[in-house]
Design a protein around this motif. Structure first.
Motif, PDB file in Angstrom:
ATOM      1  N   GLY A 105     119.562  30.351  63.717  1.00 24.17           N
ATOM      2  CA  GLY A 105     120.894  30.272  64.269  1.00 24.17           C
ATOM      3  C   GLY A 105     121.935  30.843  63.233  1.00 24.17           C
ATOM      4  O   GLY A 105     123.329  30.438  63.543  1.00 24.17           O
ATOM      5  N   LYS A 106     121.648  31.803  62.253  1.00 24.14           N
ATOM      6  CA  LYS A 106     122.689  32.269  61.475  1.00 24.14           C
ATOM      7  C   LYS A 106     123.189  33.616  62.073  1.00 24.14           C
ATOM      8  O   LYS A 106     122.310  34.444  62.721  1.00 24.14           O
ATOM      9  CB  LYS A 106     122.169  32.491  60.260  1.00 24.14           C
ATOM     10  CG  LYS A 106     121.514  31.244  59.194  1.00 24.14           C
ATOM     11  CD  LYS A 106     122.397  30.232  59.108  1.00 24.14           C
ATOM     12  CE  LYS A 106     121.964  29.284  58.381  1.00 24.14           C
ATOM     13  NZ  LYS A 106     122.899  27.873  58.004  1.00 24.14           N
ATOM     14  N   ALA A 144     127.998  32.176  49.831  1.00 19.79           N
ATOM     15  CA  ALA A 144     127.425  30.690  49.536  1.00 19.79           C
ATOM     16  C   ALA A 144     126.302  30.544  48.711  1.00 19.79           C
ATOM     17  O   ALA A 144     125.829  29.473  48.247  1.00 19.79           O
ATOM     18  CB  ALA A 144     127.895  30.072  50.903  1.00 19.79           C
ATOM     19  N   ALA A 145     125.520  31.810  49.139  1.00 24.15           N
ATOM     20  CA  ALA A 145     124.058  31.776  48.663  1.00 24.15           C
ATOM     21  C   ALA A 145     123.769  33.265  48.365  1.00 24.15           C
ATOM     22  O   ALA A 145     124.295  34.192  48.899  1.00 24.15           O
ATOM     23  CB  ALA A 145     123.263  31.149  49.623  1.00 24.15           C
ATOM     24  N   ARG A 200     121.656  24.749  55.361  1.00 23.08           N
ATOM     25  CA  ARG A 200     122.845  24.927  54.895  1.00 23.08           C
ATOM     26  C   ARG A 200     123.970  25.190  55.716  1.00 23.08           C
ATOM     27  O   ARG A 200     124.231  26.354  56.051  1.00 23.08           O
ATOM     28  CB  ARG A 200     122.934  25.933  53.726  1.00 23.08           C
ATOM     29  CG  ARG A 200     122.090  25.888  52.530  1.00 23.08           C
ATOM     30  CD  ARG A 200     122.777  25.051  51.516  1.00 23.08           C
ATOM     31  NE  ARG A 200     124.036  25.605  50.992  1.00 23.08           N
ATOM     32  CZ  ARG A 200     124.010  26.469  49.693  1.00 23.08           C
ATOM     33  NH1 ARG A 200     122.906  26.568  49.037  1.00 23.08           N
ATOM     34  NH2 ARG A 200     125.262  27.139  49.543  1.00 23.08           N
ATOM     35  N   GLU A 201     124.755  24.209  56.023  1.00 22.31           N
ATOM     36  CA  GLU A 201     125.877  24.349  56.852  1.00 22.31           C
ATOM     37  C   GLU A 201     127.153  25.368  56.412  1.00 22.31           C
ATOM     38  O   GLU A 201     127.627  26.004  57.213  1.00 22.31           O
ATOM     39  CB  GLU A 201     126.498  22.885  57.385  1.00 22.31           C
ATOM     40  CG  GLU A 201     125.507  22.297  58.196  1.00 22.31           C
ATOM     41  CD  GLU A 201     126.402  20.872  59.007  1.00 22.31           C
ATOM     42  OE1 GLU A 201     127.467  20.962  58.892  1.00 22.31           O
ATOM     43  OE2 GLU A 201     125.534  19.960  59.656  1.00 22.31           O
ATOM     44  N   VAL A 210     134.390  31.895  56.068  1.00 24.79           N
ATOM     45  CA  VAL A 210     132.967  31.794  56.399  1.00 24.79           C
ATOM     46  C   VAL A 210     131.831  32.182  55.171  1.00 24.79           C
ATOM     47  O   VAL A 210     132.277  33.105  54.663  1.00 24.79           O
ATOM     48  CB  VAL A 210     132.934  32.928  57.327  1.00 24.79           C
ATOM     49  CG1 VAL A 210     131.168  32.912  57.899  1.00 24.79           C
ATOM     50  CG2 VAL A 210     133.620  32.666  58.730  1.00 24.79           C
ATOM     51  N   GLY A 211     130.921  31.330  55.179  1.00 22.28           N
ATOM     52  CA  GLY A 211     130.160  31.464  54.023  1.00 22.28           C
ATOM     53  C   GLY A 211     128.867  32.209  54.450  1.00 22.28           C
ATOM     54  O   GLY A 211     128.363  32.141  55.490  1.00 22.28           O
ATOM     55  N   PHE A 212     128.565  33.137  53.405  1.00 24.67           N
ATOM     56  CA  PHE A 212     127.558  34.164  53.793  1.00 24.67           C
ATOM     57  C   PHE A 212     126.525  33.995  52.587  1.00 24.67           C
ATOM     58  O   PHE A 212     126.798  33.795  51.467  1.00 24.67           O
ATOM     59  CB  PHE A 212     127.994  35.624  53.491  1.00 24.67           C
ATOM     60  CG  PHE A 212     128.784  36.326  54.570  1.00 24.67           C
ATOM     61  CD1 PHE A 212     130.480  35.920  55.073  1.00 24.67           C
ATOM     62  CD2 PHE A 212     128.429  37.117  55.582  1.00 24.67           C
ATOM     63  CE1 PHE A 212     130.820  36.533  56.002  1.00 24.67           C
ATOM     64  CE2 PHE A 212     128.992  37.898  56.523  1.00 24.67           C
ATOM     65  CZ  PHE A 212     130.250  37.423  56.662  1.00 24.67           C
TER      66      PHE A 212
END
Lengths: 367, 367, 367, 367
Positions: free
Chosen positions: A107-108, A45-46, A81-82, A17-19
């Motif tokens: 929606g995060k 991820a960011a 960013r999916e 899961v990208g955070f």
């Protein structure tokens, strides 16, 4: 910080899961980023920061690109960013609400540092916003994900101590910088209470599984110390739980580092000294036979926290410490401040039942 | 329990101060008599009890004669015993006043078990009676005669911890016998508070050297437990000292044995765990350098207490813990019960200064 | 040093076994006399010393008369004292044989300080003399009478550690006085080995219950240190037991006080740190579950020893550590010195079986 | 595992020294890879393994590509990888020599797991090969890079203990798998001695800074246990150092996990319990004042090791534990096995001076 021996392979980057980490202060730098790099289910991820240089340095260290670093005003660019499914809010407390709500609107899913907010009203609004947006909100109470604190809870709730009568907890440290945001009422919403005292409050509730009915508190804010112009130096608070169980707690920004939890039952006691620390936790269970220190793994607590939330993002279940858990601590802290102001006992809303604000048990629960 | 290496010879019986032990319960049998037999300045010269058989057995064990055993109604026969210079009152709390006053009228110096009495008024009457009779009155606070508790006080007052901010103490144990006099309000004057909680109260005051300005307390007395028909099971009390220093304390008759004291200063902490116990005391002083356990002798505390009072009998000076020290604890305990009854903070008489109720420092002070 | 709670009454003086203490050095003054005064079954009835003044002072302290003090040359005057049933020999090692044999000839039972003698031959002669005179001889190995050391033995022999593989023990301290009799080869028969190293040797044998088959040792005797002109400063010795079990031991007069015992089994370990001390013993049993410190009473070890021997005098049974136990330690110490001198492994006489040199189990065995 | 607070930014990937990890066993998976991911100066650039699936999984976890995974037969393909400046050999001991020499021939610097090889001759050949190829060789003795073990050394060498007299160390654990390469003589070169006993040997030498002059040893290899068909179960060894200093050591594959080091000096002692572990190290320095546990950071030891070697690759200086340090341990282990075989003391080549086999001090030395 070993990977699990029986699960030696972390998931590949693409399946984790990208955070996005929102805020690059000391906690992010020293704990969250190292933890994420070794977690099994989460990956960074960011990064969101206005310190472009620092952001790029961390991006390089994380093998991200300069394009993975976002200033706060471009936070909403993450929407597309999916690979960013969740954000971890690591900002001054007063900014939590804004960023949680902005994340929810994108929606995060949101993992938010403790304290959830600056008071119960603000915190409840955040819960409502996430519910409305159909995203998960988790309060980052790392202690509730560790084998040590779960073993303490198991000793308390499993009957090993007999009926529990009294608790005692201290969490204090020395804060030197009068200019830190932690020392500003507007940014922090309080002093040591919401920052470190919250661990005592939260863990006492966690090991008991029940909710306090009343509080009494007194605080000290020395007039001659520039550090404490806005926030209190120390708080003593007493929590009254059902059936006459009482917890005495102390918290302070003006003392040598101390972090303990003691539970006194009819037939035994639990002592964590230290409790709450990032590493080196120590647990002793004493009864008529003697003193026992169970052999437990000293795992990275932020890694456990990341992994629990990543798993909830995958399965959609309520995390063990959802937003509601953070709201409840704010209700009690609001009452603590009221008691300290009025010198009176303050009664709390009844919340009968067990673990009424909590969700899915973490892996540490079954160890 | 070594004799002092540098003073290997005890005084001969004839030069020691002769005590009559008034009351032959467990404390006398297990602690006081063994301690007296190995003390340097004190010796047991008579026993007062209505249990004639037990009295004679102990007399033989002490190489006394049957004639050295007195029933309570013949207590005044001790008046003519020149070899009995002092009495040690080891009776239920409610009887302390009567026997202290009877002893004073005989011109005997009095060492009285803690708590001094059942409330401040009674206790003050005892002090007044001894003053009028020109005899010494000492409250038997053994902890204040030990190197361990003095080293804790020295760490606190000597500046090693920086400014002291907060204290925390617990003293609790399990009492099983509903018929024990300790469980009878009329005999004991209260439950765990005057029996074991008094150690926390007393030692917090001792290490600080100052007096509390207010108290808040809550107590629990379970309705379904026959042990607690008359007295409380547990008390949580908060003591407010000058300059915002606060002490959280817990005491109970319903918990596994626990006895701790913690002092939190700006730059360091003191931990005694256990504190208050007859043996095996442990002291840790922590600061920025690490944790330190000073090497201290684990001496017989009742022997130290006997010897201090015997020396005061010889030199006529006020003992370190005179009756006034016991009265002050009763004033605070009275306020604790009042706070628990009313749910309100109770303010105490100001007592500015340092060690205002105390006398001559004991030998442990200079170790 | 409480009397047993369930046996609060000591026997009266007249029913206890009367001892003559032979030698009034530091051990007698600081440990044996206080212990005897609080023991249940033993009482001191006479003192043997050439220091008349000191003897009389202790006699007064013990409520004995000047007539209860005997110079060494009048040792045999004790023969007619029916109230003196036993003697406790607390003299320099080289004098043990003479006084044990003189006591035996008087028909007095003998408790003799460790080491029993200065070598195995002398020690065996003492055993033979007592046997011929039909009196009991006990080597004063106090550790073997304590609940702590018995709990260690029980953990080892009860299977809790799995098969035992290795042991490690250290007993050392600093001796400063070059003129002490302990530093004279002729008086002591050796240096730290027979004085403090013997605890490691003896306790390793005690917890295993078996006897070593071989030893290797090396010793150090610094040429430039006046304290070690006659005796060694340090000894390292390795004991080979049946089935490949090996114990590494260290002893020294040139080190900071250290006293430890560790037993390593397949599934757990026992650690005593400190072991062997007069008080403050600490025991930790570790296994796959964690670390456990059993709650044990810290009783006066000399009192336990006195009481065991007094009971054997009453029932005529062989004490747990008879003279034979002391002889066996001398055999092994003789071999240790031989190995250190030759640089070779020295093999010992086989002694198959369990506890082959020991008698009646003490009370601590069943706690 | 925090990044250094005062150096919050790791170097970017491109500036760190790139390592190829050769061998993907448990140590690589659980310790080295997590450590490398959070180190400041080192980064993993390639993996060498014949387990293609596992290699690819770790490559993905590390954000490497499938092309960064090499089978052993294509080890020499790394030669052209300029971003791979060093290799870390994590293979069975018997393969160390081959891979160190192959790496040296490619001009790659080599960090090699302990023990350096299977005996002193093989180890010396590796040193010679790296010298000839002008590449650095470091033995991966992680303990020598930790603040804890350096604080122990500083206490020993800084005079705080007075003159050091004796040492004692234990390192043992339970090995269950008879098929593990560690249990094969040909692959491991021995049993627990070169695997875990080497920590005792190495750390005793490290804290003293001097070299042993002789050894005595005994080993046990039970005939009825399939695990120990080829290698010993336990070794007891005694090391004789200059000036009569002696170290007793125990190592085993048949005991519950134990890892300790004790140093006894005239005026104080050092105790590490546990010593050698990956985390949770504990250090107590005792002297006449009491016991002291310095507050030290519990840093990732493999990270410290990686960073030290990376810095030496950058500055070209000899690492603190070069190949020569590994050779010396093999010389001593060869002598230990010889002593156990012959039952005789074995004398070692004199190596006067201090730290004669060591290079540049690590950062932990100055903390």
């Amino acid at each position: 910080m070993p990977l699990k021996p029986d699960l030696p392979l972390p998931e590949s980057e693409s399946r984790r899961v990208g955070f996005a980490i929102v805020g690059l202060g000391q906690l992010s730098a020293e704990e969250l980023i190292p933890a994420a790099r070794t977690s099994r289910h989460a990956a960074i991820a960011a990064l969101v920061t206005d310190d472009e240089e620092k952001g790029r340095a961390y991006a390089r260290a994380l093998d991200l690109t300069d394009g993975d670093v976002y200033p706060y005003e471009r936070f909403e660019d993450l929407k597309g960013r999916e690979d960013v499914e969740a954000v971890y809010i690591v900002l001054p407390n007063s900014l939590h609400r804004e960023y949680v709500e902005r994340a929810a609107r994108m929606g995060k899913h949101v993992l938010c540092e403790k304290p959830l907010s600056v008071n119960a009203g603000e915190a409840q609004a955040m819960v409502d916003a996430c519910k409305a947006a159909n995203v998960l909100l988790m309060t980052a109470y790392r202690c509730q994900y560790t084998p040590y604190h779960w073993a303490a809870r198991e000793a308390v709730q499993g009957g090993r101590l007999g009926r529990v009568k009294l608790l005692d907890s201290i969490h204090g440290q020395s804060e030197d910088d009068p200019e830190a945001w932690r020392m500003k009422q507007r940014l922090a919403g309080g002093g040591p209470l919401p920052d470190v005292g919250i661990y005592s409050l939260n863990t006492v509730r966690f090991v008991l599984g029940t909710e306090p009915e009343w509080v009494f508190a007194t605080l000290h804010q020395p007039k001659d110390d520039p550090r404490f112009r806005e926030v209190e130096e120390s708080v003593s608070f007493v929590l009254g739980f059902p059936e006459g169980v009482v917890a005495n707690c102390l918290t302070s920004y003006g003392v040598h580092k101390t972090a303990t939890l003691r539970v006194l039952g009819e037939e035994g006691t639990v002592l964590m000294d230290p409790a709450f620390t990032y590493q080196g936790l120590s647990l002793t269970i004493s009864d008529g036979q003697g003193d026992f220190q169970p052999g437990l793994p000293d795992e990275d607590q932020f890694g456990l926290e990341f992994d629990h939330f990543a798993q909830r993002v995958r399965d959609g279940r309520v995390p063990w410490t959802p937003g509601e858990e953070g709201v409840q601590d704010h209700r009690i802290m609001d009452a603590i401040y009221e008691s300290a102001r009025t010198g009176q006992v303050v009664r709390l809303q009844p919340a009968p039942g067990r673990d009424v604000f909590r969700g899915e048990k973490p892996e540490a629960a079954s160890q």
